[in-house]
Scaffold this motif. Structure first.
Motif, PDB file in Angstrom:
ATOM      1  N   PRO A 128      67.965  14.412  -2.317  1.00  0.00           N
ATOM      2  CA  PRO A 128      69.048  14.901  -2.066  1.00  0.00           C
ATOM      3  C   PRO A 128      70.196  14.026  -1.417  1.00  0.00           C
ATOM      4  O   PRO A 128      71.557  14.270  -2.008  1.00  0.00           O
ATOM      5  CB  PRO A 128      68.829  16.258  -1.237  1.00  0.00           C
ATOM      6  CG  PRO A 128      67.311  16.454  -1.797  1.00  0.00           C
ATOM      7  CD  PRO A 128      67.015  15.083  -1.748  1.00  0.00           C
ATOM      8  N   PRO A 129      70.038  13.578  -0.191  1.00  0.00           N
ATOM      9  CA  PRO A 129      71.150  12.736   0.242  1.00  0.00           C
ATOM     10  C   PRO A 129      71.429  11.645  -0.576  1.00  0.00           C
ATOM     11  O   PRO A 129      72.844  11.187  -0.569  1.00  0.00           O
ATOM     12  CB  PRO A 129      70.313  12.157   1.687  1.00  0.00           C
ATOM     13  CG  PRO A 129      68.945  12.260   1.504  1.00  0.00           C
ATOM     14  CD  PRO A 129      68.882  13.286   0.594  1.00  0.00           C
ATOM     15  N   LEU A 130      70.561  11.162  -1.379  1.00  0.00           N
ATOM     16  CA  LEU A 130      71.031   9.801  -2.274  1.00  0.00           C
ATOM     17  C   LEU A 130      71.955  10.563  -3.306  1.00  0.00           C
ATOM     18  O   LEU A 130      72.771   9.679  -3.781  1.00  0.00           O
ATOM     19  CB  LEU A 130      69.627   9.344  -2.880  1.00  0.00           C
ATOM     20  CG  LEU A 130      70.071   8.176  -3.738  1.00  0.00           C
ATOM     21  CD1 LEU A 130      70.601   6.977  -3.489  1.00  0.00           C
ATOM     22  CD2 LEU A 130      68.699   7.645  -4.689  1.00  0.00           C
ATOM     23  N   ILE A 131      71.814  11.580  -3.856  1.00  0.00           N
ATOM     24  CA  ILE A 131      72.554  12.214  -5.023  1.00  0.00           C
ATOM     25  C   ILE A 131      73.840  12.257  -4.604  1.00  0.00           C
ATOM     26  O   ILE A 131      75.058  12.052  -4.921  1.00  0.00           O
ATOM     27  CB  ILE A 131      72.024  13.238  -5.580  1.00  0.00           C
ATOM     28  CG1 ILE A 131      70.595  13.130  -6.433  1.00  0.00           C
ATOM     29  CG2 ILE A 131      72.922  14.085  -6.477  1.00  0.00           C
ATOM     30  CD1 ILE A 131      69.813  14.226  -6.782  1.00  0.00           C
ATOM     31  N   VAL A 132      74.083  12.763  -3.257  1.00  0.00           N
ATOM     32  CA  VAL A 132      75.088  12.963  -2.648  1.00  0.00           C
ATOM     33  C   VAL A 132      76.042  11.761  -2.387  1.00  0.00           C
ATOM     34  O   VAL A 132      77.220  11.733  -2.332  1.00  0.00           O
ATOM     35  CB  VAL A 132      75.184  14.136  -1.486  1.00  0.00           C
ATOM     36  CG1 VAL A 132      76.611  14.016  -0.800  1.00  0.00           C
ATOM     37  CG2 VAL A 132      74.427  15.372  -1.761  1.00  0.00           C
ATOM     38  N   GLY A 133      75.185  10.846  -1.825  1.00  0.00           N
ATOM     39  CA  GLY A 133      75.723   9.508  -1.323  1.00  0.00           C
ATOM     40  C   GLY A 133      76.339   8.839  -2.715  1.00  0.00           C
ATOM     41  O   GLY A 133      77.469   8.285  -2.493  1.00  0.00           O
ATOM     42  N   MET A 134      75.543   8.588  -3.795  1.00  0.00           N
ATOM     43  CA  MET A 134      76.015   8.072  -4.904  1.00  0.00           C
ATOM     44  C   MET A 134      77.355   8.849  -5.553  1.00  0.00           C
ATOM     45  O   MET A 134      78.051   8.108  -6.329  1.00  0.00           O
ATOM     46  CB  MET A 134      74.794   8.087  -5.762  1.00  0.00           C
ATOM     47  CG  MET A 134      73.808   7.058  -5.488  1.00  0.00           C
ATOM     48  SD  MET A 134      74.113   5.292  -5.110  1.00  0.00           S
ATOM     49  CE  MET A 134      74.699   4.758  -6.696  1.00  0.00           C
ATOM     50  N   THR A 135      77.533  10.016  -5.391  1.00  0.00           N
ATOM     51  CA  THR A 135      78.464  10.766  -5.833  1.00  0.00           C
ATOM     52  C   THR A 135      79.745  10.322  -5.176  1.00  0.00           C
ATOM     53  O   THR A 135      80.750  10.174  -5.768  1.00  0.00           O
ATOM     54  CB  THR A 135      78.184  12.363  -5.724  1.00  0.00           C
ATOM     55  OG1 THR A 135      76.991  12.690  -6.529  1.00  0.00           O
ATOM     56  CG2 THR A 135      79.633  13.204  -6.308  1.00  0.00           C
ATOM     57  N   LEU A 136      79.728  10.238  -3.921  1.00  0.00           N
ATOM     58  CA  LEU A 136      80.750   9.827  -2.974  1.00  0.00           C
ATOM     59  C   LEU A 136      81.289   8.443  -3.424  1.00  0.00           C
ATOM     60  O   LEU A 136      82.438   8.056  -3.442  1.00  0.00           O
ATOM     61  CB  LEU A 136      80.247  10.036  -1.605  1.00  0.00           C
ATOM     62  CG  LEU A 136      80.351  11.343  -1.048  1.00  0.00           C
ATOM     63  CD1 LEU A 136      79.809  11.449   0.628  1.00  0.00           C
ATOM     64  CD2 LEU A 136      81.529  12.143  -1.079  1.00  0.00           C
ATOM     65  N   ILE A 137      80.191   7.703  -3.561  1.00  0.00           N
ATOM     66  CA  ILE A 137      80.591   6.023  -3.716  1.00  0.00           C
ATOM     67  C   ILE A 137      81.189   5.993  -5.376  1.00  0.00           C
ATOM     68  O   ILE A 137      82.285   5.233  -5.380  1.00  0.00           O
ATOM     69  CB  ILE A 137      79.297   5.435  -3.928  1.00  0.00           C
ATOM     70  CG1 ILE A 137      78.621   4.946  -2.520  1.00  0.00           C
ATOM     71  CG2 ILE A 137      79.549   3.836  -4.640  1.00  0.00           C
ATOM     72  CD1 ILE A 137      77.263   4.579  -2.524  1.00  0.00           C
ATOM     73  N   SER A 138      80.584   6.779  -6.291  1.00  0.00           N
ATOM     74  CA  SER A 138      81.646   6.739  -7.444  1.00  0.00           C
ATOM     75  C   SER A 138      82.880   7.559  -7.437  1.00  0.00           C
ATOM     76  O   SER A 138      83.720   6.981  -7.996  1.00  0.00           O
ATOM     77  CB  SER A 138      80.648   7.728  -8.367  1.00  0.00           C
ATOM     78  OG  SER A 138      79.167   7.326  -8.426  1.00  0.00           O
ATOM     79  N   ALA A 139      83.051   8.628  -6.566  1.00  0.00           N
ATOM     80  CA  ALA A 139      84.233   9.019  -6.684  1.00  0.00           C
ATOM     81  C   ALA A 139      85.347   8.165  -5.763  1.00  0.00           C
ATOM     82  O   ALA A 139      86.641   8.015  -6.136  1.00  0.00           O
ATOM     83  CB  ALA A 139      84.377  10.340  -5.669  1.00  0.00           C
ATOM     84  N   ALA A 140      84.816   7.294  -4.773  1.00  0.00           N
ATOM     85  CA  ALA A 140      85.707   6.403  -4.047  1.00  0.00           C
ATOM     86  C   ALA A 140      86.170   5.403  -4.827  1.00  0.00           C
ATOM     87  O   ALA A 140      87.244   4.871  -4.944  1.00  0.00           O
ATOM     88  CB  ALA A 140      84.935   5.925  -2.948  1.00  0.00           C
ATOM     89  N   LEU A 141      85.157   4.845  -5.769  1.00  0.00           N
ATOM     90  CA  LEU A 141      85.396   3.849  -6.715  1.00  0.00           C
ATOM     91  C   LEU A 141      86.552   4.176  -7.784  1.00  0.00           C
ATOM     92  O   LEU A 141      87.404   3.318  -8.179  1.00  0.00           O
ATOM     93  CB  LEU A 141      84.435   2.942  -7.061  1.00  0.00           C
ATOM     94  CG  LEU A 141      83.324   2.149  -6.232  1.00  0.00           C
ATOM     95  CD1 LEU A 141      81.963   1.827  -6.789  1.00  0.00           C
ATOM     96  CD2 LEU A 141      83.973   1.084  -5.536  1.00  0.00           C
ATOM     97  N   PHE A 142      86.290   5.353  -8.410  1.00  0.00           N
ATOM     98  CA  PHE A 142      87.091   6.111  -9.407  1.00  0.00           C
ATOM     99  C   PHE A 142      88.444   6.120  -8.784  1.00  0.00           C
ATOM    100  O   PHE A 142      89.563   5.926  -9.567  1.00  0.00           O
ATOM    101  CB  PHE A 142      86.439   7.078  -9.981  1.00  0.00           C
ATOM    102  CG  PHE A 142      85.562   6.931 -11.231  1.00  0.00           C
ATOM    103  CD1 PHE A 142      86.078   6.544 -12.270  1.00  0.00           C
ATOM    104  CD2 PHE A 142      84.391   7.388 -11.223  1.00  0.00           C
ATOM    105  CE1 PHE A 142      85.169   6.218 -13.340  1.00  0.00           C
ATOM    106  CE2 PHE A 142      83.501   7.172 -12.107  1.00  0.00           C
ATOM    107  CZ  PHE A 142      83.986   6.702 -13.284  1.00  0.00           C
TER     108      PHE A 142
END
Length: 457
Positions: free
Chosen positions: A316-330
C-alpha cells in the motif's frame, strides 16, 4: 543516532561537493574535466569498497568497522580541505570514498538487527529520514558555504560531525559478535571492487560519449569482471556477496522494483538543479532552497510509511509513493518558460513524499525477505547495486537530455528560442522518467509479504 550521524555525514558530503565544482575549477585554475575527477574518484572508491563491507563486519565486528569507516572518512575530509593541487584533492577524495563506502551498508544492517521485528518498519523509517534529507540539504549548505565562506568548509564541517559520530557510537552502539570463522573470498576481493569500480567509471564516462575508448574499456572490463564475480559468488561457500538470496522471489521482485524507482528518482536528481540554474537562472544557494520541499515531503511521509509498513506491509505505501513520483515527473514534463515557481515546488514536494513512502517500504521489504544470518552480506549487495544503478541512471538521463537539447535547439537562432528549446528538452527527459516510474508502479501491485527461506533451499 550513532548510525544516523555517520550516514548523514557521508550522504551530505556526496551532494555538497557537486555544487562546489565550478568554484573548485576557478580556485585550482584547472579544467572542468580535471576537477570532475574529484567527484568520479570518490564514486569509484565508494563503489570499490562496498563489496568488502560484509566480510569485514563478519571478521572484525560491525561496530569496530563502522567506527573506523567514519574515522577514515573524517580524516579524508580534513585532508581535502588542505589540498593545494587538483591531484591532491583527487587523492584525498579517494581516501574519503574508502571510508564512506562502508558506512551505509554496515549502518543499515546494524539498524535492522537492533529493531524489534514488529517495529522494524517504523525504526528503519526514522533511520531513512537523514538518508533522504541529506541530499536535499547538501546543495543548500554547500551553496551557502561557497557564497559566504569558502569551499574548504564543505569538507571541514565533517570534522565535528565525525567526532560526535565516533564518540556516540563508541559509547552506545552494541558490539554485535563477528564471525571469526569467516574465510576471505580472495578471488571475490579482486573481482568485486574491480567490477563495480570499472562499471561505475564506464557509465560516468558514458555521459560524455558512449562510444569513447574510456567508456567502452570501463564497461567491457567491468562487465567481464562482474560475470566472473557472479560465477565465483555462486560457487564459493562464503562469498563476498550473498547472491543466493535471489532464490527468494520476494527479494528479487523487491530489489527490481527498487532499481526501477531509483532509476526514475536519481536520474532526475541532477536535472532539477541544472534546470533551475541554467534555464531559470537561480544562484546555487537559491537552487538549494528551492529543493527543500523535496526534503520536507520525505521527512513527513517516511515515518508515516514506517508505521504503515508495520501494519499492512510494503504494497500500500509503495503504490501511493510510486503514484506520487509518477505524478510529480509528469507535472515537470509540462514545464514552460513562464510556468510559475510554485509548480516546481509542488512537484518537488510530491517527489519527496513519494520517495519517503517508496524508499522505506522497499528497503525494509528487501531486508525482511533476507534470512537474518545473511543480512550483513546482503546490505553491501543492495548498496553496491544501487550505486551502479544510480550511476547508469544519471549518465543515461544526461545523455538523453543532451540529445534532446541538440534536436530542439537546432532550429533556433535567438536567445528566447534556445531557452524554449532547452525547456522542451528537459520536458522530454522528465517524461521518460515518468514512464519509468509508471513501470515501477505497475510492478508494485505484485509485491507480497515476504516468506522466510533458507539460502540452501
Amino acid at each position: 543516532m550513532a548510525v544516523i550521524i555517520g550516514t548523514f555525514m557521508v550522504i551530505l558530503d556526496s551532494t555538497a561537493v557537486n555544487v562546489a565544482v565550478p568554484t573548485l575549477v576557478r580556485y585550482f585554475d584547472a579544467s572542468l574535466q580535471v576537477i570532475q575527477w574529484s567527484v568520479t574518484a570518490y564514486t569509484l572508491a565508494l563503489s570499490a569498497v562496498i563489496p568488502l563491507a560484509g566480510w569485514l563486519s563478519d571478521k572484525f565486528q560491525p561496530k569496530r568497522v563502522f567506527l573506523m569507516s567514519i574515522g577514515l572518512f573524517t580524516l579524508g575530509s580534513i585532508l581535502c580541505s588542505l589540498a593545494r593541487t587538483p591531484e591532491q584533492l583527487i587523492l584525498f577524495r579517494i581516501i574519503q570514498g574508502l571510508g564512506g563506502g562502508m558506512v551505509s551498508p554496515i549502518g543499515t544492517a546494524m539498524v535492522y538487527r537492533l529493531a524489534p521485528p514488529d517495529k522494524r518498519g517504523s525504526v528503519i523509517g526514522m533511520f531513512g529520514i537523514p538518508m533522504l534529507l541529506a541530499p536535499a540539504l547538501g546543495p543548500v549548505l554547500s551553496g551557502w558555504l561557497v557564497e559566504y565562506a569558502n569551499w574548504q568548509w564543505i569538507f571541514l564541517i565533517n570534522l565535528p560531525i565525525g567526532i560526535i559520530g565516533i564518540l556516540v557510537g563508541a559509547k552506545h552502539l552494541p558490539s554485535f559478535p563477528g564471525n571469526k570463522g569467516s574465510s576471505l573470498d580472495i578471488l571475490g576481493v579482486i573481482l568485486g571492487p574491480l567490477a563495480f569500480a570499472m562499471i561505475t567509471f564506464g557509465v560516468s564516462e558514458g555521459s560524455v560519449s558512449w562510444t569513447s575508448t574510456r567508456t567502452l574499456t570501463g564497461l567491457i572490463v567491468g562487465g567481464t569482471a562482474l560475470v566472473l564475480f557472479v560465477a565465483n559468488c555462486l560457487r564459493h561457500p562464503q562469498p563476498l556477496m550473498e547472491l543466493r538470496v535471489f532464490k527468494s522471489a520476494d527479494f528479487t521482485r523487491g530489489i527490481i522494483n527498487l532499481w526501477i524507482m531509483q532509476t526514475a528518482l536519481f536520474g532526475t536528481v541532477l536535472l532539477f538543479p541544472l534546470l533551475l540554474q541554467q534555464i531559470k537562472f537561480y544562484s546555487p544557494f537559491q537552487t538549494g532552497l528551492i529543493m527543500l520541499p523535496q526534503a520536507i515531503g520525505a521527512m513527513i511521509f517516511m515515518p508515516m510509511a514506517g508505521r504503515l509498513f508495520d501494519k499492512v506491509g510494503a504494497r500500500p505505501p509503495l503504490i501511493v509513493g510510486m503514484t506520487l513520483i509518477s505524478a510529480a515527473l509528469f507535472t515537470m514534463s509540462f514545464q514552460k518558460m513562464d510556468s510559475p515557481l510554485v509548480m516546481i515546488l509542488l512537484s518537488l514536494f510530491l517527489l519527496g513524499s513519494g520517495m519517503g513512502l517508496s524508499m522505506m517500504s522497499l528497503n525494509t521489504h528487501v531486508l525482511n525477505a533476507t534470512p537474518p544470518a545473511l543480512v550483513s552480506r546482503v546490505t553491501p549487495l543492495t548498496s553496491a547495486s544501487q550505486q551502479v544503478v544510480s550511476s547508469f541512471a544519471i549518465a543515461g538521463f544526461t545523455g538523453v537530455l543532451s540529445s534532446r537539447l541538440t534536436a530542439n535547439q537546432g532550429h533556433s537562432s535567438d536567445a528566447i528560442g534556445l531557452l524554449q528549446g532547452s525547456m522542451a528538452a528537459y520536458g522530454d527527459t522528465f517524461l521518460l522518467a515518468a514512464c519509468i516510474a509508471l513501470a515501477g508502479l505497475g510492478l508494485s501491485f505484485f509485491l507480497r509479504k515476504p516468506k522466510r527461506f533458507s539460502p540452501e533451499s
